[in-house]
Design an enzyme around this catalytic site. Structure first.
Site, PDB file in Angstrom:
ATOM      1  N   GLU A   1     109.303  24.161  87.031  1.00 44.32           N
ATOM      2  CA  GLU A   1     110.439  23.334  86.596  1.00 44.32           C
ATOM      3  C   GLU A   1     111.233  24.071  85.509  1.00 44.32           C
ATOM      4  OE1 GLU A   1     109.178  19.710  84.727  1.00 44.32           O
ATOM      5  OE2 GLU A   1     111.155  18.772  84.915  1.00 44.32           O
TER       6      GLU A   1
ATOM      7  N   GLU B   1     106.597  13.520  92.933  1.00 45.70           N
ATOM      8  CA  GLU B   1     105.853  13.725  91.673  1.00 45.70           C
ATOM      9  C   GLU B   1     105.431  12.420  91.010  1.00 45.70           C
ATOM     10  OE1 GLU B   1     108.131  16.012  88.862  1.00 45.70           O
ATOM     11  OE2 GLU B   1     106.992  15.244  87.177  1.00 45.70           O
TER      12      GLU B   1
ATOM     13  N   HIS C   1     107.703   9.123  88.151  1.00 46.65           N
ATOM     14  CA  HIS C   1     107.352   8.900  86.732  1.00 46.65           C
ATOM     15  C   HIS C   1     106.355   7.763  86.555  1.00 46.65           C
ATOM     16  CE1 HIS C   1     108.570   9.725  82.423  1.00 46.65           C
ATOM     17  NE2 HIS C   1     108.581  10.922  83.004  1.00 46.65           N
TER      18      HIS C   1
ATOM     19  N   GLU D   1     101.812  16.446  84.679  1.00 47.07           N
ATOM     20  CA  GLU D   1     102.484  16.923  83.461  1.00 47.07           C
ATOM     21  C   GLU D   1     101.851  16.350  82.200  1.00 47.07           C
ATOM     22  OE1 GLU D   1     106.499  15.604  84.317  1.00 47.07           O
ATOM     23  OE2 GLU D   1     106.283  13.882  83.001  1.00 47.07           O
TER      24      GLU D   1
ATOM     25  N   ARG E   1     100.681  19.983  88.101  1.00 48.75           N
ATOM     26  CA  ARG E   1     101.787  20.188  87.152  1.00 48.75           C
ATOM     27  C   ARG E   1     101.345  20.413  85.708  1.00 48.75           C
ATOM     28  NH1 ARG E   1     106.659  19.788  87.305  1.00 48.75           N
ATOM     29  NH2 ARG E   1     107.000  18.093  85.828  1.00 48.75           N
TER      30      ARG E   1
ATOM     31  N   TYR F   1     114.814   6.032  85.301  1.00 43.34           N
ATOM     32  CA  TYR F   1     114.210   7.252  84.778  1.00 43.34           C
ATOM     33  C   TYR F   1     114.955   8.483  85.311  1.00 43.34           C
ATOM     34  CZ  TYR F   1     111.715  11.460  84.660  1.00 43.34           C
ATOM     35  OH  TYR F   1     111.456  12.782  84.484  1.00 43.34           O
TER      36      TYR F   1
ATOM     37  N   ASP G   1     110.858  12.584  91.289  1.00 46.14           N
ATOM     38  CA  ASP G   1     109.849  12.201  90.287  1.00 46.14           C
ATOM     39  C   ASP G   1     109.826  10.678  90.177  1.00 46.14           C
ATOM     40  OD1 ASP G   1     108.188  11.934  88.118  1.00 46.14           O
ATOM     41  OD2 ASP G   1     109.276  13.351  86.836  1.00 46.14           O
TER      42      ASP G   1
ATOM     43  N   TRP H   1     106.457   3.946  81.296  1.00 48.58           N
ATOM     44  CA  TRP H   1     107.798   4.533  81.312  1.00 48.58           C
ATOM     45  C   TRP H   1     107.784   5.790  82.166  1.00 48.58           C
ATOM     46  CZ3 TRP H   1     109.564   9.355  79.418  1.00 48.58           C
ATOM     47  CH2 TRP H   1     110.955   9.571  79.697  1.00 48.58           C
TER      48      TRP H   1
ATOM     49  N   ARG I   1     115.596  18.792  91.951  1.00 47.11           N
ATOM     50  CA  ARG I   1     115.026  17.449  91.862  1.00 47.11           C
ATOM     51  C   ARG I   1     116.169  16.443  91.822  1.00 47.11           C
ATOM     52  NH1 ARG I   1     111.931  14.769  86.641  1.00 47.11           N
ATOM     53  NH2 ARG I   1     114.051  14.086  86.149  1.00 47.11           N
TER      54      ARG I   1
HETATM   55  O1  LIG Z   1     109.203  15.936  85.270  1.00 50.04           O
HETATM   56  C1  LIG Z   1     109.711  15.954  84.169  1.00 50.04           C
HETATM   57  O2  LIG Z   1     110.290  16.896  83.692  1.00 50.04           O
HETATM   58  C2  LIG Z   1     109.659  14.675  83.361  1.00 50.04           C
HETATM   59  O3  LIG Z   1     108.707  13.823  83.799  1.00 50.04           O
HETATM   60  C3  LIG Z   1     109.823  14.918  81.910  1.00 50.04           C
HETATM   61  O4  LIG Z   1     111.198  14.957  81.674  1.00 50.04           O
HETATM   62  C4  LIG Z   1     109.166  13.925  80.965  1.00 50.04           C
HETATM   63  O5  LIG Z   1     109.770  12.681  81.062  1.00 50.04           O
HETATM   64  C5  LIG Z   1     109.280  14.438  79.558  1.00 50.04           C
HETATM   65  O6  LIG Z   1     108.727  15.718  79.490  1.00 50.04           O
HETATM   66  C6  LIG Z   1     108.588  13.508  78.572  1.00 50.04           C
HETATM   67  O7  LIG Z   1     108.450  14.120  77.340  1.00 50.04           O
HETATM   68 MG   LIG Z   2     107.839  14.461  85.618  1.00 46.74          MG
END
Ligand SMILES: O=C(O)[C@@H](O)[C@@H](O)[C@H](O)[C@H](O)CO
Ligand SMILES: [Mg+2]
Length: 405
Positions: free
Chosen positions: A342, A239, A215, A265, A286, A162, A213, A405, A150
């Site tokens: 991941e 993602e 986010h 996630e 995810r 991020y 990602d 965020w 990634r």
């Molecule tokens: O794809 C990922 O791994 C992220 O989006 C995470 O690092 C996420 O920010 C954290 O798990 C938040 O707790």
């Molecule tokens: Mg993520």
């Protein structure tokens, strides 16, 4: 019929570099099982929920009755669902699977149908302040044998981005006793992201899978534009392109781009992804063991996904403890529609608190052959790392508007 009554339920909180909540269930015959109950930035809510509302319901129950315990806790709560409830349920579920597999004398994946593949292919995180730094980090993963990476890079003009951190190998976003404030510019980001992948393909070639990602930072039409702009670089997945609270939002993204989409996630149940899966709006789901109700519930999500050509892509950030990592590997090794897992490496302190049987080689992981999950908790060592309140950052747009965020 063999009965294995639950005698003891304990919750441990430890901070070997970051906070982890671990549930330990012990049966009357002395068999123990572990479950991860970590909810990053809201850890103590799950601790209270488990200790005050779940543990009393488990004492005396037959540890073998995993499905019945799941349904009893879920349906019996009346106020069911949401991240706190489903994380607590996941911890109970995984601990019971651990016990059942230990009693059977088998690694958990054998009880889930056995191995469907030789190993679980994982992706690592390359992040850098600049495109050049990010590519240099990606090369380190390629050298370690990773088949998928990634990429996240700082955006010129933005103070922070991020996924980009000072500690490259052990990225930890929950960094403040109060939340750190970040500033976000969608236009700067959208202009920059395609440049990262163009440079990455030139430098890394086409044999390595590349992921990104977002986010949850874009609107559907912005995500559509980014997906189209990234098409020439053949991403494995894009993602969390938009916040997925409104599943229908993905229809717009999907109509405009062939870049594969991954999401989930933060999902806690099948209800968060039912439309996404049934309408074929995503390619990878995810949702993972710890935040989506454990192995029992994740298997139901995966089964629904399978018939709609959606593959798994379990979250595996460092705030998911080695207990979740092990559970995800047993799940990933056995599930029919595995996609990619991941894997953000834990720090040596975390690995020492949670000795484990899983291993990494040639871009793949394997849960190992120890009976159960193959993870233990060193309680003595864990006690030397007391809980420290830590928050994830918050985000504001350039004009000060509170943002995702
Ligand atoms: O794809 C990922 O791994 C992220 O989006 C995470 O690092 C996420 O920010 C954290 O798990 C938040 O707790
Ligand atoms: Mg993520």
């Amino acid at each position: 019929m063999q009965i294995e009554p639950i005698a003891r339920v304990q919750v441990f909180v430890t901070c070997p570099g970051r906070n982890f909540v671990t549930l330990k269930i012990t049966t009357e015959s002395g068999v123990t099982g572990l479950g991860d109950a970590t909810l990053n930035g809201r850890e103590m809510a799950v601790v209270a929920y488990l200790e005050e509302h779940v543990a009393p319901l488990l004492i005396g129950r037959d540890a073998h009755r995993i499905e019945d315990t799941w349904n009893t806790l879920h349906r019996g709560a009346y106020w069911r669902g949401g991240p706190v409830d489903m994380t607590a349920l996941a911890a109970v579920d995984v601990a019971l699977w651990d016990i059942k597999a230990k009693l059977a004398g088998l690694p958990l994946y054998q009880l889930l149908g056995g191995a469907s593949r030789s190993g679980v292919t994982v992706y690592g995180h390359a992040n850098g302040e600049t495109i050049e730094d990010t590519i240099a980090e990606a090369k380190k993963y390629v050298a370690m044998g990773y088949k998928a990476v990634r990429l996240q890079s700082g955006v010129p003009g933005m103070a922070s981005t991020y996924g980009v951190s000072k500690d490259k190998m052990f990225y930890e976003p929950a960094d403040g006793a109060l939340p750190t404030e970040n500033t976000w510019s969608t236009s700067l980001y959208l202009n920059h992201a395609p440049k990262l992948f163009q440079a990455a393909r030139e430098a890394l070639g086409w044999d390595i899978e590349l992921l990104h990602d977002v986010h949850h930072r874009l609107t559907p039409i912005q995500a559509a534009r980014l997906g189209k702009a990234l098409e020439p670089y053949n991403l494995f997945w894009l993602e969390d392109a938009v916040p997925a609270d409104n599943q229908a939002a993905f229809r717009i993204v999907r109509q405009h781009t062939t870049t594969p989409l991954a999401v989930g996630e933060v999902f806690s149940s099948i209800w968060s992804c039912k439309t996404l899966i049934e309408e074929g709006l995503i390619d990878y789901i995810r949702a993972t063991v710890v935040h989506a109700g454990g192995i029992t519930h994740l298997r139901k999500i995966a089964a629904l996904a399978d018939i709609h050509h959606v593959k798994t892509g379990c979250h595996g950030a460092t705030d998911l403890s080695p207990v979740t990592m092990a559970a995800a590997l047993h799940f990933g090794l056995s599930v029919s529609n595995f996609g990619l897992q991941e894997y953000m490496r834990h720090t040596p302190e975390t690995d020492a608190v949670f000795p484990h049987a899983y291993s990494f080689a040639d871009g793949m992981m394997h849960p190992g052959e120890a009976p159960g999950l193959g993870v233990e908790l060193d309680e003595g060592l864990a006690a030397t790392f007391p809980y420290k309140r830590a928050y994830l950052p918050v985000n504001r747009l350039e004009d000060g508007t509170a943002f995702y965020w």
